[in-house]
Design a protein around this motif. Structure first.
Motif, short mmCIF file in Angstrom:
data_model
loop_
_atom_site.label_atom_id
_atom_site.label_comp_id
_atom_site.label_asym_id
_atom_site.label_seq_id
_atom_site.Cartn_x
_atom_site.Cartn_y
_atom_site.Cartn_z
N ILE A 1 -30.65 -23.38 -21.88
CA ILE A 1 -31.94 -22.83 -21.45
C ILE A 1 -31.88 -21.32 -21.69
CG2 ILE A 1 -33.56 -22.55 -19.53
CD1 ILE A 1 -33.05 -25.49 -20.42
N PRO A 2 -32.72 -20.79 -22.60
CA PRO A 2 -32.65 -19.36 -22.91
C PRO A 2 -33.06 -18.48 -21.72
CG PRO A 2 -34.49 -20.39 -24.06
CD PRO A 2 -33.76 -21.48 -23.35
N THR A 3 -32.63 -17.22 -21.75
CA THR A 3 -33.01 -16.27 -20.70
C THR A 3 -34.51 -16.01 -20.77
OG1 THR A 3 -32.47 -14.43 -22.14
CG2 THR A 3 -30.75 -15.14 -20.64
N THR A 4 -35.08 -15.57 -19.66
CA THR A 4 -36.53 -15.36 -19.59
C THR A 4 -36.95 -13.95 -19.99
OG1 THR A 4 -36.33 -14.81 -17.25
CG2 THR A 4 -36.85 -17.10 -17.80
N VAL B 1 -29.19 -9.40 -23.76
CA VAL B 1 -29.19 -10.66 -23.00
C VAL B 1 -28.24 -11.65 -23.66
CG1 VAL B 1 -31.55 -10.38 -22.15
CG2 VAL B 1 -31.15 -11.64 -24.25
N GLY B 2 -27.73 -12.56 -22.83
CA GLY B 2 -26.92 -13.65 -23.35
C GLY B 2 -27.82 -14.73 -23.93
N PRO B 3 -27.23 -15.72 -24.60
CA PRO B 3 -28.01 -16.77 -25.24
C PRO B 3 -28.66 -17.76 -24.28
CG PRO B 3 -25.68 -17.24 -25.43
CD PRO B 3 -25.80 -15.88 -24.82
N TYR C 1 -26.68 -8.63 -14.52
CA TYR C 1 -27.28 -9.56 -13.55
C TYR C 1 -27.41 -10.93 -14.20
CZ TYR C 1 -28.81 -5.80 -10.42
OH TYR C 1 -28.85 -4.75 -9.55
N LYS C 2 -27.45 -11.96 -13.39
CA LYS C 2 -27.83 -13.27 -13.90
C LYS C 2 -29.34 -13.26 -14.08
CE LYS C 2 -25.71 -16.98 -12.93
NZ LYS C 2 -25.12 -18.19 -12.45
N ASP D 1 -26.27 -16.74 -19.20
CA ASP D 1 -27.59 -16.23 -18.79
C ASP D 1 -27.49 -14.84 -18.16
OD1 ASP D 1 -26.26 -17.09 -16.55
OD2 ASP D 1 -28.02 -17.99 -15.60
N ARG D 2 -26.49 -14.08 -18.58
CA ARG D 2 -26.33 -12.72 -18.05
C ARG D 2 -27.26 -11.75 -18.79
NH1 ARG D 2 -22.89 -15.68 -16.14
NH2 ARG D 2 -21.38 -15.22 -14.56
N VAL D 3 -27.73 -10.73 -18.07
CA VAL D 3 -28.65 -9.74 -18.61
C VAL D 3 -28.08 -8.36 -18.32
CG1 VAL D 3 -31.00 -8.83 -18.48
CG2 VAL D 3 -30.62 -11.28 -18.22
N LEU D 4 -27.94 -7.53 -19.35
CA LEU D 4 -27.45 -6.17 -19.22
C LEU D 4 -28.64 -5.24 -19.09
CD1 LEU D 4 -24.96 -4.23 -19.36
CD2 LEU D 4 -25.42 -4.08 -21.81
N VAL D 5 -28.69 -4.44 -18.02
CA VAL D 5 -29.82 -3.54 -17.78
C VAL D 5 -29.34 -2.13 -17.49
CG1 VAL D 5 -31.28 -5.39 -16.85
CG2 VAL D 5 -29.95 -3.98 -15.29
#
Length: 107
Positions: free
Chosen positions: A66-69, A54-56, A96-97, A18-22
């Protein structure tokens, strides 16, 4: 201070779980009339960023993913702390998570 890693291409980085690259927005340091602003005048306590990848998603206690939001291209509001810094050339990105992201900014 957050951990730092360096990569040659941002495409080489694929977030897991659930990691997000920003990439955070850089505040304007100069007004339209050419006056330079001090860092204290441009600091935003809650930074905004664009989601790059985003991760899966992460599995819950039952093993269901559970997919990322958020998705790539979304504008988000980040907390004033956390995230892992990643340098790609002169550009800086952060991981970030999904649960650490405060809000999605809708236009």
């Amino acid at each position: 201070m957050a951990a730092q890693a360096t990569f040659k291409s941002i495409k080489a980085l694929v977030p897991l779980f659930d990691r997000v690259l920003v990439q955070k927005f850089k505040p304007e340091t100069k007004t339209a009339s050419g006056i330079f602003l001090p860092a204290s005048a441009t600091s935003n306590p809650l930074p905004e960023a664009t989601v790059i990848a985003v991760g899966p998603g992460a599995p819950n206690k039952d093993g269901k993913v559970i997919p990322t939001t958020v998705k790539a291209g979304d504008r988000v509001l980040l907390p004033g702390w956390g995230g892992n810094s990643i340098k790609v050339g002169e550009e800086e990105y952060f991981l970030y998570k999904d649960s650490e992201i405060l809000a999605k900014i809708e236009e």
